[in-house]
Design a protein around this motif. Structure first.
Motif, PDB file in Angstrom:
ATOM      1  N   PHE A  19      19.378 -25.774 -61.132  1.00 45.28           N
ATOM      2  CA  PHE A  19      20.777 -25.420 -60.937  1.00 45.28           C
ATOM      3  C   PHE A  19      20.898 -24.082 -60.225  1.00 45.28           C
ATOM      4  O   PHE A  19      20.065 -23.203 -60.414  1.00 45.28           O
ATOM      5  CB  PHE A  19      21.511 -25.319 -62.292  1.00 45.28           C
ATOM      6  N   GLY A  23      25.799 -22.903 -61.337  1.00 40.88           N
ATOM      7  CA  GLY A  23      25.826 -24.354 -61.471  1.00 40.88           C
ATOM      8  C   GLY A  23      25.889 -24.867 -62.890  1.00 40.88           C
ATOM      9  O   GLY A  23      26.165 -26.045 -63.111  1.00 40.88           O
ATOM     10  N   ILE A  24      25.616 -23.999 -63.856  1.00 44.99           N
ATOM     11  CA  ILE A  24      25.654 -24.412 -65.254  1.00 44.99           C
ATOM     12  C   ILE A  24      26.022 -23.201 -66.111  1.00 44.99           C
ATOM     13  O   ILE A  24      25.575 -22.086 -65.828  1.00 44.99           O
ATOM     14  CB  ILE A  24      24.313 -25.031 -65.705  1.00 44.99           C
ATOM     15  N   ARG A  50      20.207 -33.494 -67.025  1.00 38.50           N
ATOM     16  CA  ARG A  50      20.354 -34.316 -65.817  1.00 38.50           C
ATOM     17  C   ARG A  50      21.621 -35.155 -65.899  1.00 38.50           C
ATOM     18  O   ARG A  50      22.424 -35.193 -64.959  1.00 38.50           O
ATOM     19  CB  ARG A  50      19.132 -35.220 -65.633  1.00 38.50           C
ATOM     20  N   GLY A  53      24.688 -33.103 -65.552  1.00 41.93           N
ATOM     21  CA  GLY A  53      24.880 -32.760 -64.145  1.00 41.93           C
ATOM     22  C   GLY A  53      25.473 -33.908 -63.359  1.00 41.93           C
ATOM     23  O   GLY A  53      26.361 -33.707 -62.514  1.00 41.93           O
ATOM     24  N   GLU A  54      25.008 -35.123 -63.636  1.00 41.08           N
ATOM     25  CA  GLU A  54      25.566 -36.297 -62.969  1.00 41.08           C
ATOM     26  C   GLU A  54      27.039 -36.491 -63.341  1.00 41.08           C
ATOM     27  O   GLU A  54      27.859 -36.836 -62.494  1.00 41.08           O
ATOM     28  CB  GLU A  54      24.759 -37.541 -63.341  1.00 41.08           C
ATOM     29  N   THR A  63      30.382 -26.860 -61.588  1.00 40.02           N
ATOM     30  CA  THR A  63      29.619 -26.251 -62.669  1.00 40.02           C
ATOM     31  C   THR A  63      29.503 -27.216 -63.834  1.00 40.02           C
ATOM     32  O   THR A  63      30.487 -27.844 -64.227  1.00 40.02           O
ATOM     33  CB  THR A  63      30.314 -24.959 -63.156  1.00 40.02           C
ATOM     34  N   VAL A  64      28.299 -27.328 -64.382  1.00 34.28           N
ATOM     35  CA  VAL A  64      28.082 -28.109 -65.597  1.00 34.28           C
ATOM     36  C   VAL A  64      28.518 -27.245 -66.775  1.00 34.28           C
ATOM     37  O   VAL A  64      28.073 -26.109 -66.915  1.00 34.28           O
ATOM     38  CB  VAL A  64      26.596 -28.512 -65.757  1.00 34.28           C
ATOM     39  N   HIS A  68      30.539 -31.219 -70.466  1.00 34.60           N
ATOM     40  CA  HIS A  68      29.704 -32.237 -69.820  1.00 34.60           C
ATOM     41  C   HIS A  68      28.490 -32.560 -70.684  1.00 34.60           C
ATOM     42  O   HIS A  68      28.093 -33.722 -70.807  1.00 34.60           O
ATOM     43  CB  HIS A  68      29.250 -31.767 -68.429  1.00 34.60           C
TER      44      HIS A  68
END
Length: 86
Positions: A19, A23-24, A50, A53-54, A63-64, A68
């Protein structure tokens, strides 16, 4: 099996590789760590990340988030992928 600190370090190494810095969220990583800390295979945590993220990508999120991750933890109809030596 790694201790909790080692497990977190391994998890963070994979998060950093997978990431971007934005991103997370930290709370998403914390949720995965908390859920998986007693699991022998880091693959469980990586699979949850994973799939989270999907889910984020499918929703158009950049952003995760913990939401999520929680969606993956709550989805009992989708088993977690474990390594073949599990």
């Amino acid at each position: 099996m790694p201790d909790t600190d080692e497990y977190r370090d391994i998890l963070l190494t994979h998060v950093d590789a997978a990431f971007t810095s934005d991103g997370i969220t930290d709370t998403a990583v914390d949720a995965v760590h908390e859920y998986c800390a007693g699991v022998e295979h880091i693959g469980t945590a990586l699979d949850i990340l994973r799939r989270a993220g999907e889910t984020a990508a499918a929703a158009g999120a950049d952003t995760v988030t913990e939401a999520h991750v929680q969606a993956q933890l709550d989805d009992s109809s989708r088993p977690v992928d474990l390594p073949s030596d599990a």
